[in-house]
Design an enzyme around this catalytic site. Structure first.
Site, PDB file in Angstrom:
ATOM      1  CE  LYS A  10      -3.875  -2.246   2.434  1.00 41.19           C
ATOM      2  NZ  LYS A  10      -4.827  -2.128   3.581  1.00 41.19           N
ATOM      3  CE1 TYR A  50      -9.576  -3.016   0.618  1.00 45.06           C
ATOM      4  CE2 TYR A  50      -8.703  -0.787   0.496  1.00 45.06           C
ATOM      5  CZ  TYR A  50      -8.563  -2.120   0.855  1.00 45.06           C
ATOM      6  OH  TYR A  50      -7.391  -2.541   1.466  1.00 45.06           O
ATOM      7  CG  ASN A 113      -3.421  -2.443   7.011  1.00 46.89           C
ATOM      8  OD1 ASN A 113      -3.286  -2.033   5.865  1.00 46.89           O
ATOM      9  ND2 ASN A 113      -4.474  -3.121   7.413  1.00 46.89           N
ATOM     10  CG  HIS A 116      -5.277  -6.005  -0.323  1.00 54.10           C
ATOM     11  ND1 HIS A 116      -6.490  -5.950   0.321  1.00 54.10           N
ATOM     12  CD2 HIS A 116      -5.426  -6.883  -1.357  1.00 54.10           C
ATOM     13  CE1 HIS A 116      -7.345  -6.762  -0.313  1.00 54.10           C
ATOM     14  NE2 HIS A 116      -6.719  -7.333  -1.332  1.00 54.10           N
ATOM     15  CD  GLU A 127      -8.995  -8.477  -3.477  1.00 51.97           C
ATOM     16  OE1 GLU A 127      -9.739  -8.114  -2.545  1.00 51.97           O
ATOM     17  OE2 GLU A 127      -7.892  -9.037  -3.279  1.00 51.97           O
TER      18      GLU A 127
HETATM   19  P1  ADP Z   1      -7.871  -6.766   5.520  1.00 47.16           P
HETATM   20  O1  ADP Z   1      -7.017  -5.781   4.736  1.00 47.16           O
HETATM   21  O2  ADP Z   1      -7.118  -7.368   6.653  1.00 47.16           O
HETATM   22  O3  ADP Z   1      -8.536  -7.802   4.638  1.00 47.16           O
HETATM   23  P2  ADP Z   1     -10.471  -5.445   5.685  1.00 47.16           P
HETATM   24  O4  ADP Z   1     -10.782  -6.091   4.367  1.00 47.16           O
HETATM   25  O5  ADP Z   1     -11.450  -5.644   6.781  1.00 47.16           O
HETATM   26  O6  ADP Z   1      -9.039  -5.905   6.212  1.00 47.16           O
HETATM   27  O7  ADP Z   1     -10.309  -3.867   5.483  1.00 47.16           O
HETATM   28  C1  ADP Z   1      -9.687  -3.342   4.333  1.00 47.16           C
HETATM   29  C2  ADP Z   1      -8.733  -2.240   4.750  1.00 47.16           C
HETATM   30  O8  ADP Z   1      -9.492  -1.152   5.260  1.00 47.16           O
HETATM   31  C3  ADP Z   1      -7.769  -2.611   5.886  1.00 47.16           C
HETATM   32  O9  ADP Z   1      -6.616  -3.309   5.450  1.00 47.16           O
HETATM   33  C4  ADP Z   1      -7.423  -1.243   6.438  1.00 47.16           C
HETATM   34  O10 ADP Z   1      -6.494  -0.552   5.616  1.00 47.16           O
HETATM   35  C5  ADP Z   1      -8.784  -0.543   6.347  1.00 47.16           C
HETATM   36  N1  ADP Z   1      -9.570  -0.731   7.565  1.00 47.16           N
HETATM   37  C6  ADP Z   1     -10.218  -1.852   7.975  1.00 47.16           C
HETATM   38  N2  ADP Z   1     -10.862  -1.663   9.142  1.00 47.16           N
HETATM   39  C7  ADP Z   1     -10.621  -0.371   9.490  1.00 47.16           C
HETATM   40  C8  ADP Z   1     -11.001   0.455  10.576  1.00 47.16           C
HETATM   41  N3  ADP Z   1     -11.765  -0.005  11.578  1.00 47.16           N
HETATM   42  N4  ADP Z   1     -10.568   1.738  10.605  1.00 47.16           N
HETATM   43  C9  ADP Z   1      -9.794   2.234   9.606  1.00 47.16           C
HETATM   44  N5  ADP Z   1      -9.404   1.504   8.541  1.00 47.16           N
HETATM   45  C10 ADP Z   1      -9.804   0.227   8.476  1.00 47.16           C
HETATM   46 MG    MG Z   2      -9.967  -7.543   3.156  1.00 48.34          MG
END
Ligand code: ADP
Ligand code: MG
Length: 140
Positions: A10, A50, A113, A116, A127
Site C-alpha cells: 500500500k 474496495y 497497515n 493487502h 481482485e
Molecule cells: P484486511 O485488509 O485485513 O482484509 P479489511 O478487508 O477488513 O481488512 O479492510 C480493508 C482495509 O481497510 C484494511 O486493510 C485497512 O487498511 C482498512 N480498515 C479496515 N478496518 C478499518 C477500521 N476499523 N478503521 C480504519 N481503517 C480500516
Molecule cells: Mg480484506
C-alpha cells in the site's frame, strides 16, 4: 490446492521503502510472484477495488489513503497461497497481529497497515482481474 492471490504494498509501505522487505518475506515463504507492477489508483479506482466495504465507516478514508500515492500490486501463486500470505501479513489491526508478521512489524495504524491480501478464492479472482490482464500473468 495451488492458488493465486492478490498482494498490494500500500502507499504507506511504498513511502517507507518497504517494497524489498515485503517481497523478501513472501519469496522466502516460497510464494511465487507471477505478475507485478507499480500503480497509482485514483479515488474512483480505489472505491471500485474496495467496493465490498462500501457504506462502512472507514470506506471514505481507506479509499483516500489507497489513492494517495504509489502502490505495488502483485499476483502471488503457490500451495494454499491465499491463507499463507494472510498469515505473513498478520491481522488487519497490527496491534492484534502476531509477532513477526509484516503488519505487526511495520504498520502504523489500523488503516495504514502496509499490505493487502485477498481473503478468499472469489475475492482473489475479482481482485486479480481488477489490475491484471492475461498477458501480464506469467506462468513460472
Ligand atoms: P484486511 O485488509 O485485513 O482484509 P479489511 O478487508 O477488513 O481488512 O479492510 C480493508 C482495509 O481497510 C484494511 O486493510 C485497512 O487498511 C482498512 N480498515 C479496515 N478496518 C478499518 C477500521 N476499523 N478503521 C480504519 N481503517 C480500516
Ligand atoms: Mg480484506
Amino acid at each position: 490446492m495451488n492458488e493465486k492471490t492478490l498482494s498490494i504494498i500500500k502507499p504507506d509501505g511504498v513511502a517507507k521503502n518497504l517494497i524489498g522487505d515485503v517481497i523478501k518475506r513472501l519469496e522466502e515463504a516460497g510464494l511465487k510472484i507471477v505478475a507485478m507492477k507499480m500503480i497509482k489508483m485514483n479515488k474512483e479506482q480505489a472505491k471500485g477495488f474496495y467496493k465490498v466495504h462500501e457504506g462502512k465507516p472507514f470506506y471514505e478514508s481507506v479509499t483516500d489513503f489507497m489513492s494517495s500515492g504509489a502502490s505495488v500490486v502483485m499476483v502471488l501463486e503457490g500451495e494454499d497461497a491465499i491463507n499463507r500470505y494472510r498469515e505473513l501479513m498478520g491481522a488487519t489491526n497490527y496491534k492484534e497481529a502476531k509477532e513477526g508478521t509484516i503488519r505487526r512489524e511495520f504498520a502504523q495504524d489500523i488503516e495504514k497497515n502496509v499490505v493487502h491480501g485477498s481473503d478468499s478464492e472469489e475475492t482473489a479472482d475479482f481482485e486479480i482481474k481488477y489490475f491484471f490482464n492475461e498477458m501480464e500473468m506469467t506462468p513460472r
